[in-house]
Write an enzyme that holds these catalytic residues in place. Structure first.
Site, PDB file in Angstrom:
ATOM      1  N   TRP A 156      31.576 -27.079  14.982  1.00 61.90           N
ATOM      2  CA  TRP A 156      32.719 -27.318  15.865  1.00 61.90           C
ATOM      3  C   TRP A 156      33.970 -27.768  15.124  1.00 61.90           C
ATOM      4  O   TRP A 156      35.032 -27.871  15.723  1.00 61.90           O
ATOM      5  CB  TRP A 156      32.354 -28.369  16.930  1.00 61.90           C
ATOM      6  CG  TRP A 156      31.634 -29.550  16.360  1.00 61.90           C
ATOM      7  CD1 TRP A 156      30.276 -29.768  16.387  1.00 61.90           C
ATOM      8  CD2 TRP A 156      32.191 -30.659  15.635  1.00 61.90           C
ATOM      9  NE1 TRP A 156      29.960 -30.935  15.719  1.00 61.90           N
ATOM     10  CE2 TRP A 156      31.128 -31.499  15.251  1.00 61.90           C
ATOM     11  CE3 TRP A 156      33.490 -31.022  15.264  1.00 61.90           C
ATOM     12  CZ2 TRP A 156      31.302 -32.674  14.516  1.00 61.90           C
ATOM     13  CZ3 TRP A 156      33.679 -32.181  14.531  1.00 61.90           C
ATOM     14  CH2 TRP A 156      32.600 -32.997  14.171  1.00 61.90           C
ATOM     15  N   ASN A 157      33.875 -28.091  13.832  1.00 65.54           N
ATOM     16  CA  ASN A 157      35.086 -28.631  13.184  1.00 65.54           C
ATOM     17  C   ASN A 157      36.113 -27.546  12.854  1.00 65.54           C
ATOM     18  O   ASN A 157      37.307 -27.789  12.881  1.00 65.54           O
ATOM     19  CB  ASN A 157      34.754 -29.493  11.962  1.00 65.54           C
ATOM     20  CG  ASN A 157      33.960 -28.767  10.911  1.00 65.54           C
ATOM     21  OD1 ASN A 157      33.383 -27.702  11.167  1.00 65.54           O
ATOM     22  ND2 ASN A 157      33.909 -29.317   9.720  1.00 65.54           N
ATOM     23  N   LYS A 180      26.269 -17.748  17.025  1.00 64.41           N
ATOM     24  CA  LYS A 180      25.982 -18.850  17.945  1.00 64.41           C
ATOM     25  C   LYS A 180      26.931 -19.993  17.591  1.00 64.41           C
ATOM     26  O   LYS A 180      26.729 -20.729  16.644  1.00 64.41           O
ATOM     27  CB  LYS A 180      24.533 -19.345  17.835  1.00 64.41           C
ATOM     28  CG  LYS A 180      24.181 -20.204  19.051  1.00 64.41           C
ATOM     29  CD  LYS A 180      23.273 -21.384  18.800  1.00 64.41           C
ATOM     30  CE  LYS A 180      23.880 -22.553  18.128  1.00 64.41           C
ATOM     31  NZ  LYS A 180      24.927 -23.293  18.876  1.00 64.41           N
ATOM     32  N   ALA A 182      29.056 -23.569  17.977  1.00 63.20           N
ATOM     33  CA  ALA A 182      28.680 -24.912  18.420  1.00 63.20           C
ATOM     34  C   ALA A 182      28.970 -25.039  19.915  1.00 63.20           C
ATOM     35  O   ALA A 182      29.961 -24.493  20.405  1.00 63.20           O
ATOM     36  CB  ALA A 182      29.468 -25.949  17.639  1.00 63.20           C
ATOM     37  N   SER A 234      25.420 -29.409   9.408  1.00 59.59           N
ATOM     38  CA  SER A 234      24.876 -30.556   8.691  1.00 59.59           C
ATOM     39  C   SER A 234      23.684 -30.147   7.828  1.00 59.59           C
ATOM     40  O   SER A 234      22.992 -29.176   8.115  1.00 59.59           O
ATOM     41  CB  SER A 234      24.448 -31.618   9.699  1.00 59.59           C
ATOM     42  OG  SER A 234      23.430 -31.096  10.538  1.00 59.59           O
ATOM     43  N   GLU A 255      26.070 -23.473   4.312  1.00 62.58           N
ATOM     44  CA  GLU A 255      27.230 -24.306   3.951  1.00 62.58           C
ATOM     45  C   GLU A 255      27.016 -25.641   4.637  1.00 62.58           C
ATOM     46  O   GLU A 255      27.255 -25.777   5.834  1.00 62.58           O
ATOM     47  CB  GLU A 255      28.534 -23.666   4.439  1.00 62.58           C
ATOM     48  CG  GLU A 255      28.850 -22.320   3.817  1.00 62.58           C
ATOM     49  CD  GLU A 255      29.107 -22.382   2.317  1.00 62.58           C
ATOM     50  OE1 GLU A 255      29.315 -23.496   1.783  1.00 62.58           O
ATOM     51  OE2 GLU A 255      29.075 -21.325   1.678  1.00 62.58           O
ATOM     52  N   LEU A 256      26.531 -26.620   3.872  1.00 59.26           N
ATOM     53  CA  LEU A 256      26.079 -27.875   4.496  1.00 59.26           C
ATOM     54  C   LEU A 256      27.059 -29.011   4.192  1.00 59.26           C
ATOM     55  O   LEU A 256      28.226 -28.760   3.934  1.00 59.26           O
ATOM     56  CB  LEU A 256      24.650 -28.169   4.031  1.00 59.26           C
ATOM     57  CG  LEU A 256      23.701 -26.973   4.219  1.00 59.26           C
ATOM     58  CD1 LEU A 256      22.323 -27.271   3.674  1.00 59.26           C
ATOM     59  CD2 LEU A 256      23.629 -26.548   5.675  1.00 59.26           C
ATOM     60  N   CYS A 289      34.038 -30.986   5.834  1.00 60.07           N
ATOM     61  CA  CYS A 289      33.057 -31.155   4.749  1.00 60.07           C
ATOM     62  C   CYS A 289      33.740 -31.302   3.395  1.00 60.07           C
ATOM     63  O   CYS A 289      33.126 -31.739   2.435  1.00 60.07           O
ATOM     64  CB  CYS A 289      32.050 -30.014   4.747  1.00 60.07           C
ATOM     65  SG  CYS A 289      32.820 -28.405   4.766  1.00 60.07           S
ATOM     66  N   GLU A 386      27.855 -38.609   4.190  1.00 60.68           N
ATOM     67  CA  GLU A 386      29.041 -37.848   4.533  1.00 60.68           C
ATOM     68  C   GLU A 386      29.682 -38.573   5.712  1.00 60.68           C
ATOM     69  O   GLU A 386      29.082 -38.685   6.781  1.00 60.68           O
ATOM     70  CB  GLU A 386      28.650 -36.426   4.940  1.00 60.68           C
ATOM     71  CG  GLU A 386      29.832 -35.618   5.398  1.00 60.68           C
ATOM     72  CD  GLU A 386      29.488 -34.151   5.661  1.00 60.68           C
ATOM     73  OE1 GLU A 386      28.418 -33.885   6.227  1.00 60.68           O
ATOM     74  OE2 GLU A 386      30.303 -33.289   5.308  1.00 60.68           O
TER      75      GLU A 386
HETATM   76  P1  ADP Z   1      26.685 -31.832  14.348  1.00 66.96           P
HETATM   77  O1  ADP Z   1      25.445 -32.674  14.505  1.00 66.96           O
HETATM   78  O2  ADP Z   1      27.734 -32.536  13.631  1.00 66.96           O
HETATM   79  O3  ADP Z   1      27.121 -31.166  15.623  1.00 66.96           O
HETATM   80  P2  ADP Z   1      25.175 -29.693  13.403  1.00 66.96           P
HETATM   81  O4  ADP Z   1      24.800 -29.322  12.033  1.00 66.96           O
HETATM   82  O5  ADP Z   1      24.119 -30.304  14.227  1.00 66.96           O
HETATM   83  O6  ADP Z   1      26.375 -30.639  13.334  1.00 66.96           O
HETATM   84  O7  ADP Z   1      25.766 -28.450  14.203  1.00 66.96           O
HETATM   85  C1  ADP Z   1      26.075 -27.201  13.658  1.00 66.96           C
HETATM   86  C2  ADP Z   1      25.440 -26.098  14.451  1.00 66.96           C
HETATM   87  O8  ADP Z   1      24.029 -26.300  14.472  1.00 66.96           O
HETATM   88  C3  ADP Z   1      25.872 -25.966  15.898  1.00 66.96           C
HETATM   89  O9  ADP Z   1      26.002 -24.583  16.199  1.00 66.96           O
HETATM   90  C4  ADP Z   1      24.712 -26.572  16.663  1.00 66.96           C
HETATM   91  O10 ADP Z   1      24.585 -26.022  17.948  1.00 66.96           O
HETATM   92  C5  ADP Z   1      23.543 -26.177  15.814  1.00 66.96           C
HETATM   93  N1  ADP Z   1      22.390 -27.075  15.976  1.00 66.96           N
HETATM   94  C6  ADP Z   1      22.402 -28.392  16.202  1.00 66.96           C
HETATM   95  N2  ADP Z   1      21.155 -28.891  16.296  1.00 66.96           N
HETATM   96  C7  ADP Z   1      20.316 -27.857  16.115  1.00 66.96           C
HETATM   97  C8  ADP Z   1      18.890 -27.722  16.080  1.00 66.96           C
HETATM   98  N3  ADP Z   1      18.092 -28.750  16.242  1.00 66.96           N
HETATM   99  N4  ADP Z   1      18.396 -26.488  15.855  1.00 66.96           N
HETATM  100  C9  ADP Z   1      19.202 -25.455  15.658  1.00 66.96           C
HETATM  101  N5  ADP Z   1      20.544 -25.509  15.693  1.00 66.96           N
HETATM  102  C10 ADP Z   1      21.107 -26.696  15.903  1.00 66.96           C
END
Ligand code: ADP
Length: 483
Positions: A156-157, A180, A182, A234, A255-256, A289, A386
């Site tokens: 979402w950032n 897909k 956020a 993340s 890209e984490l 990030c 982070e």
């Molecule tokens: P944040 O926690 O900061 O929102 P995420 O890494 O969780 O960052 O989010 C990045 C993407 O990962 C989004 O598209 C989110 O919907 C997806 N996501 C979050 N949690 C899960 C999960 N448990 N399994 C798969 N995808 C996920």
């Protein structure tokens, strides 16, 4: 939302699958992080719908890859042009759902479009190799082929550019993609789908799905028809997705997270360094990030730096991203505010000194004042994690080896900033820092021509640049024998 748009058809709430706008089982509200208001609802698809989308994308892939590179390039260029023509609307949608300033959102739309322009050009230059043969009467060579359906899971950032940076590379070489986005920022993704449709990108080639994130991701990761996974988000979720993709041995680009050191060298002008550190810290409210996480300053200049940084921080205006006076918008959610507060509380409990910037108490609950933490020690969250919030930790160092070691003292390895003049010190940092990207004397480092990516637990693979297509293609070697 509609009041902010010149073209109201860019506000789409349904999913976009195989060239159709699709309703789901239920609707999910999307909130404006600045006001808490519901902006709209997105369609939550079920597992059957996700699998149907994968099947349709697989069918579309075979048609898309058969098009000439010129045709794909032309359609991508058309998509790019439509995005730039609608920059105003895309930027407003982004501010409403993401919270960043309008200036930053306009910049992101242009940045996002630049990847499409770049990869439209790259599409025409995907070459193979020929090798001198070690086999008598044979010709040896390689082709580069599109890998197949690619799943793109995005954060979402940067609701626009994280999609285009992946999708443009994948589409250029001939893959079909399922995005897909956020759940916080689906409207930027759906507007991109609307414009892809208008550009004439064929049905099934660019899809946007929404729904319960773990369910959707599981379907995408476990499908044998999805051949590549590209994720930005993340490290925690990246690990989960890699684990899920292991069963089908997917090509994975990740890209984490990052924990970027910002090293001020001994010969650096302190005012300039503080200005740059402010810029490297507070963009996108620190939810970046690449944001400077550990600001490392020579001990004898530490106090001067802290004074300069605090003075500049005090000038930053926190507010609604739509207002021209705003420098820092809200955080994405109340959960993000809690996390930011936990980082500050942890530092105070462990003996740090904390200075807060200005915050108007009438703003909504997602706003967080820019904050400076000094007397940072390695046991603090602000040092280890982070931050992903407008909290800056400043640390004094005694010699450069110590600064580099502190910069490397993290599981992350995405990026680093180095500010100074002595070429030998700069070179020591460049070689000593365990990161994928180093920016010397420049806050801005990203863009379409550069390989974006990290080492260590910051990820796998590179996006943008001439390497970006590698993540969505395979090398096919052939031996023509008996000639
Ligand atoms: P944040 O926690 O900061 O929102 P995420 O890494 O969780 O960052 O989010 C990045 C993407 O990962 C989004 O598209 C989110 O919907 C997806 N996501 C979050 N949690 C899960 C999960 N448990 N399994 C798969 N995808 C996920």
């Amino acid at each position: 939302v509609l009041a902010y748009l010149d073209d109201q058809r860019l506000f789409r709430q349904l999913a976009y699958c195989n060239g159709k706008w699709v309703n789901g089982d239920s609707d999910t509200p999307v909130l404006n992080p600045a006001t808490g208001e519901v902006l709209g609802y997105t369609a939550s698809l079920n597992a059957t719908q996700i699998n149907q989308t994968i099947d349709d994308a697989e069918a579309a892939f075979h048609l898309w890859r058969a098009e000439s590179a010129e045709t794909r390039a032309k359609l991508l260029m058309k998509w790019h042009d439509l995005i730039m023509e609608n920059q105003h609307d895309l930027a407003h949608l982004m501010v409403l759902e993401q919270g960043k300033t309008l200036r930053d959102a306009e910049g992101e739309v242009e940045y996002g479009a630049s990847f499409i322009h770049w990869f439209a050009e790259e599409a025409k230059r995907v070459y193979g190799d020929t090798m001198p043969s070690h086999i008598p009467n044979a010709h040896l060579a390689t082709l580069r082929e599109p890998i197949g359906v690619a799943a793109l899971i995005t954060p979402w950032n940067f609701p626009n550019a994280m999609i285009t940076r992946k999708a443009a590379a994948a589409l250029a070489i001939g893959c079909s993609v399922i995005v897909k986005p956020a759940e916080e920022t689906p409207f930027s993704a759906l507007a991109l789908a609307e414009l892809a449709e208008r550009a004439g990108i064929p049905a099934g080639v660019f899809n946007v799905v929404m729904g319960d994130a773990p369910m959707v991701s599981t379907q995408l990761c476990q499908s044998d028809n999805v051949k590549a996974l590209s994720f930005t988000g993340s490290t925690r979720v990246g690990r989960l997705l890699l684990e899920q993709s292991a069963q089908t041995v997917k090509k994975s680009a990740m890209e984490l997270g990052g924990n970027a050191p910002f090293i001020v060298l001994p010969d650096m002008d302190i005012q300039q360094a503080a200005r740059a550190a402010i810029d490297a810290k507070f963009q996108t409210s620190g939810q970046d990030c690449l944001a400077a996480n550990k600001i490392l300053v020579p001990r004898d200049k530490h106090q001067a730096f802290v004074d300069a940084f605090a003075a500049l921080m005090d000038e930053l205006e926190v507010g609604n991203g739509l207002l021209p006076s705003t420098d820092i918008g809200p955080l994405i959610s109340a959960r993000a505010v809690d996390k930011a507060q936990a980082i500050v509380d942890d530092a105070i409990a462990k003996g740090a000194t904390v200075m807060g910037g200005k915050l108007n108490p009438n703003l909504g609950e997602n706003f967080f004042a820019p904050t400076l933490i000094t007397k940072v020690t390695p046991d603090m969250l602000v040092y280890q994690e982070e931050n992903f919030c407008p909290v800056a930790g400043v640390i004094a160092y005694d010699n450069l080896d110590e600064a580099i070691a502190m910069g490397n003292d993290t599981e992350y390895g995405l990026s680093a900033y180095v500010y100074g003049n002595d070429i030998r010190d700069i070179w020591r940092c460049l070689r000593g820092l365990e990161v994928g990207m180093v920016s010397v004397n420049s806050v801005k480092m990203t863009g379409h021509p550069i390989p974006f990516g990290g080492v260590k637990q910051s990820g796998l693979g590179r996006e943008g640049s001439r390497y970006g297509i590698d993540e969505f293609s395979e090398i096919k070697y052939y031996c023509l024998g008996g000639l």
